[in-house]
Design a protein around this motif. Structure first.
Motif, PDB file in Angstrom:
ATOM      1  N   LEU A   4       0.858  -1.192   0.000  1.00 46.48           N
ATOM      2  CA  LEU A   4       0.000   0.000   0.000  1.00 46.48           C
ATOM      3  C   LEU A   4       0.893   1.241   0.000  1.00 46.48           C
ATOM      4  CD1 LEU A   4      -2.694   1.544   0.329  1.00 46.48           C
ATOM      5  CD2 LEU A   4      -2.474   1.175   2.814  1.00 46.48           C
ATOM      6  N   ILE A   5       0.645   2.143  -0.953  1.00 47.62           N
ATOM      7  CA  ILE A   5       1.403   3.397  -1.042  1.00 47.62           C
ATOM      8  C   ILE A   5       0.460   4.533  -0.640  1.00 47.62           C
ATOM      9  CG2 ILE A   5       2.768   4.906  -2.520  1.00 47.62           C
ATOM     10  CD1 ILE A   5       3.035   2.447  -4.442  1.00 47.62           C
ATOM     11  N   ILE A   6       0.811   5.279   0.450  1.00 47.85           N
ATOM     12  CA  ILE A   6      -0.035   6.384   0.943  1.00 47.85           C
ATOM     13  C   ILE A   6       0.751   7.682   0.755  1.00 47.85           C
ATOM     14  CG2 ILE A   6      -1.375   7.259   2.885  1.00 47.85           C
ATOM     15  CD1 ILE A   6      -1.201   4.468   4.150  1.00 47.85           C
ATOM     16  N   ASP A   7       0.254   8.549  -0.140  1.00 50.74           N
ATOM     17  CA  ASP A   7       0.911   9.841  -0.369  1.00 50.74           C
ATOM     18  C   ASP A   7      -0.079  10.748  -1.068  1.00 50.74           C
ATOM     19  OD1 ASP A   7       2.711  11.972  -1.491  1.00 50.74           O
ATOM     20  OD2 ASP A   7       4.240  10.648  -0.576  1.00 50.74           O
ATOM     21  N   ASP A   8      -0.105  12.043  -0.680  1.00 48.67           N
ATOM     22  CA  ASP A   8      -1.063  12.967  -1.284  1.00 48.67           C
ATOM     23  C   ASP A   8      -0.605  13.464  -2.653  1.00 48.67           C
ATOM     24  OD1 ASP A   8       1.023  14.347  -0.170  1.00 48.67           O
ATOM     25  OD2 ASP A   8      -0.202  16.045   0.522  1.00 48.67           O
ATOM     26  N   GLU A   9       0.636  13.092  -3.062  1.00 43.87           N
ATOM     27  CA  GLU A   9       1.144  13.487  -4.365  1.00 43.87           C
ATOM     28  C   GLU A   9       1.158  12.270  -5.299  1.00 43.87           C
ATOM     29  OE1 GLU A   9       4.369  16.805  -3.961  1.00 43.87           O
ATOM     30  OE2 GLU A   9       4.759  15.289  -2.398  1.00 43.87           O
ATOM     31  N   LYS A  10       0.389  12.370  -6.390  1.00 45.36           N
ATOM     32  CA  LYS A  10       0.267  11.222  -7.300  1.00 45.36           C
ATOM     33  C   LYS A  10       1.597  10.864  -7.939  1.00 45.36           C
ATOM     34  CE  LYS A  10      -2.532   9.341 -11.069  1.00 45.36           C
ATOM     35  NZ  LYS A  10      -1.384   8.672 -11.713  1.00 45.36           N
ATOM     36  N   HIS A  11       2.422  11.860  -8.288  1.00 45.08           N
ATOM     37  CA  HIS A  11       3.669  11.551  -8.971  1.00 45.08           C
ATOM     38  C   HIS A  11       4.616  10.760  -8.056  1.00 45.08           C
ATOM     39  CE1 HIS A  11       4.911  15.227  -6.801  1.00 45.08           C
ATOM     40  NE2 HIS A  11       6.145  14.725  -6.887  1.00 45.08           N
ATOM     41  N   VAL A  12       4.495  10.966  -6.723  1.00 47.99           N
ATOM     42  CA  VAL A  12       5.310  10.186  -5.780  1.00 47.99           C
ATOM     43  C   VAL A  12       4.828   8.736  -5.772  1.00 47.99           C
ATOM     44  CG1 VAL A  12       6.010   9.885  -3.365  1.00 47.99           C
ATOM     45  CG2 VAL A  12       5.856  12.199  -4.356  1.00 47.99           C
ATOM     46  N   ARG A  13       3.510   8.579  -5.766  1.00 44.32           N
ATOM     47  CA  ARG A  13       2.961   7.215  -5.786  1.00 44.32           C
ATOM     48  C   ARG A  13       3.395   6.494  -7.061  1.00 44.32           C
ATOM     49  NH1 ARG A  13      -1.857  10.040  -4.268  1.00 44.32           N
ATOM     50  NH2 ARG A  13      -2.924   9.418  -6.197  1.00 44.32           N
TER      51      ARG A  13
END
Length: 546
Positions: A4-13
């Motif tokens: 699971l990847i949790i980050d508010d920035e899509k490019h980081v995900r």
């Protein structure tokens, strides 16, 4: 494995997705969340093994995710990916057991190294879980054996156990130590053909497993006691009832009903009085055993019998077989089936008039009967000059073995079947003796046949053809009966005849040799010397003069 990847920035995900060789680490499913709140919901739904989380996010931040995961998903491995090199944030990550704290922009080598470390920890933890599960399963498997061993040792070695150990008590879920107990015992020697046939292929272990399971299920429901296979006595199942065992009669009835419903048979248990436990458990066992041995197997069926309820054994039936043995033996020697039946029925009638047979008496009669059969055949073999160890073709292994005590499908002693079995076995003994007598007669006929034709060039095959018997059988039985083989027997007849003919001085040695079956005079002289120690001429001079 899931991630699971949790980050508010899509490019980081997206970067995390692209920078990791997920197949290498065994990850087959990847989920994404744009903040901590959504991330927590996905953790609840998918239980991912790997969780990547940013620290600064709307709604619930990374610290909140890690705090929640530490409590609700402790098996998951956390890896922080953050754009903030802040000591407070790093400390939070360490506090909640993060594998690594990776700064943005992400270094692929550092990210993969963190994942490698996380998956290795997961692998080791899973290995330890498997080892613990295996150990737990093994312990659970051994616990009943440990408990069973304790009870068997209580019966085998009185005084070794002063009290029941706390470990045994916990395993049996007993709230307090057991001070007294009653013992019940059942012997499977008197099990019905129904249960014997049911477990014929699988053997006694599965039968005992089924019976102890039935017993312990009922005993556990009632908190009444514990059942186990007594390894000191292979055919016995024992139940220990706690304290005074007031429930014992009703519980034994319930156990018998369950056995009847499951296995279509019933048993009779011997039951002791209450005795100090474990100090006097062996004495209670012996009391239960005596009750079982002394019960009247002709009496109506019951679930149990206590020693004080078991009738005293009448002396007149205990030794009754000895009183009738002689007339039965005479009938066997005579060989008449009618006489055998009459002799045995006299004994049976004596038993029936008493109305009493205990299992103890039954087994005693069985042993006396087996001994008598052996003696009858031994005496006849000795009287006929037969070697005791020589097998007989009519000996059937099934009949030569001690026959089982017959039991009805309901678990009761089958008196009629027992009487029939005794009659048939006695007739079989008489048949074997008669067959041996007949064989002795045949061997005598063969000996007579050889005497009449000793001067002829006769072979073992000639004898076999004449009497319609195999050469092997004739050779074996002839030596057994006559104490020498056929060739020596023929040679002996010839040499004795030659000795007589040597008294006739008008006969030459060559003529005598021919008359006793030798075509070669020299060979005859060689054989004669071997038998008598001297040549034919020397024998003639020594016995009949010059």
């Amino acid at each position: 494995m899931k991630a699971l990847i949790i980050d508010d920035e899509k490019h980081v995900r997206d970067a995390v997705r692209l920078l990791v060789d997920w197949t290498r680490f065994g990850v087959t499913s990847i989920h994404e969340a744009k903040d901590g709140e959504e991330g927590i919901e996905l953790i609840k739904a998918h239980r991912p093994e790997l969780i990547f989380t940013d620290m600064m996010m709307p709604n619930v931040d990374g610290a909140g995710v890690m705090e929640w995961a530490a409590q609700h998903a402790p098996a998951s491995k956390l890896i922080v990916i953050s754009g903030h090199d802040d000591f407070k944030l790093v400390r939070n990550a360490i506090t909640y057991g993060s594998i690594d704290y990776i700064l943005k922009p992400i270094e692929p080598a550092q990210l993969n190294a963190a994942i490698s470390k996380a998956t290795e920890e997961l692998r080791l933890e899973e290995q330890e879980k498997n080892r613990s599960r295996t150990l737990a399963m093994e312990l659970n498997r051994l616990k009943p054996m440990y408990v069973e061993q304790f009870f068997c040792s209580v019966l085998n070695e009185p005084g070794v156990h002063a009290v029941m150990s706390d470990a045994i008590r916990r395993e049996l879920k007993l709230p307090s130590p057991v001070r007294n107990a009653r013992v019940a015992v059942v012997s499977l020697e008197l099990s019905s053909p129904v249960i014997r046939d049911k477990f014929a292929a699988s053997g006694p272990d599965l039968m005992f497993f089924a019976l102890t399971n039935i017993c312990n299920e009922i005993l556990a429901e009632r908190g009444a006691g514990y059942a186990f296979r007594y390894w000191g006595k292979e055919q016995e199942l024992v139940i220990v009832f706690w304290e005074e065992g007031e429930q014992a009669p009703d519980t034994l009835a319930a156990i018998n009903a369950a056995i009847a419903a499951t296995l279509k048979t019933r048993f009779v248990f011997g039951l002791s009085a209450s005795a100090p436990f474990p100090a006097s458990a062996s004495l209670a066992y012996e009391e239960a055993k005596q009750a079982l041995l002394r019960r009247n197997v002709l009496a109506p069926a019951a679930d149990y019998v206590a020693l004080d309820e078991a009738p005293a054994k009448p002396a007149n039936t205990l030794l009754s077989f000895h009183e009738f043995e002689e007339q039965i033996r005479f009938a066997v020697q005579g060989g008449s089936r009618d006489h055998i039946e009459r002799a045995l029925h006299s004994w049976f009638a004596h038993i029936e008039r008493s109305g009493f047979i205990s299992f103890e008496q039954l087994t005693l009669w069985q042993s006396h009967f087996e001994l008598s059969k052996t003696l009858w055949e031994y005496r006849e073999a000795q009287a006929g000059g037969q070697e005791e160890s020589e097998p007989h073709p009519s000996d059937e292994p099934r009949l030569r073995q001690t026959f089982r005590i017959p039991v009805t499908p309901e678990g009761r002693f089958d008196f009629e079947a027992w009487k029939s079995a005794v009659v048939e076995e006695t007739k079989a003994v008489a048949g074997r003796i008669a067959s041996r007598d007949k064989e002795r007669g045949v061997i005598r006929e063969i000996a007579k046949f050889l005497e009449q034709r000793a001067s002829e060039d006769i072979t073992l095959q000639d004898v076999a053809n004449h009497f319609y018997l195999s050469r092997e059988y004739i050779s074996r039985k002839f030596k057994q009966e006559m104490k020498e083989n056929i060739s020596d027997y023929i040679a002996g007849i010839r040499m004795n005849r030659a000795k007589e003919l040597l008294g006739n001085r008008g006969l030459k040695i060559s003529q005598i040799a021919e008359q006793v079956g030798f075509q070669d005079e020299k060979y005859f002289s060689k054989v004669f010397k071997k038998w008598t120690g001297c040549t034919p001429n020397d024998y003639r001079k020594a016995h009949y003069g010059e």
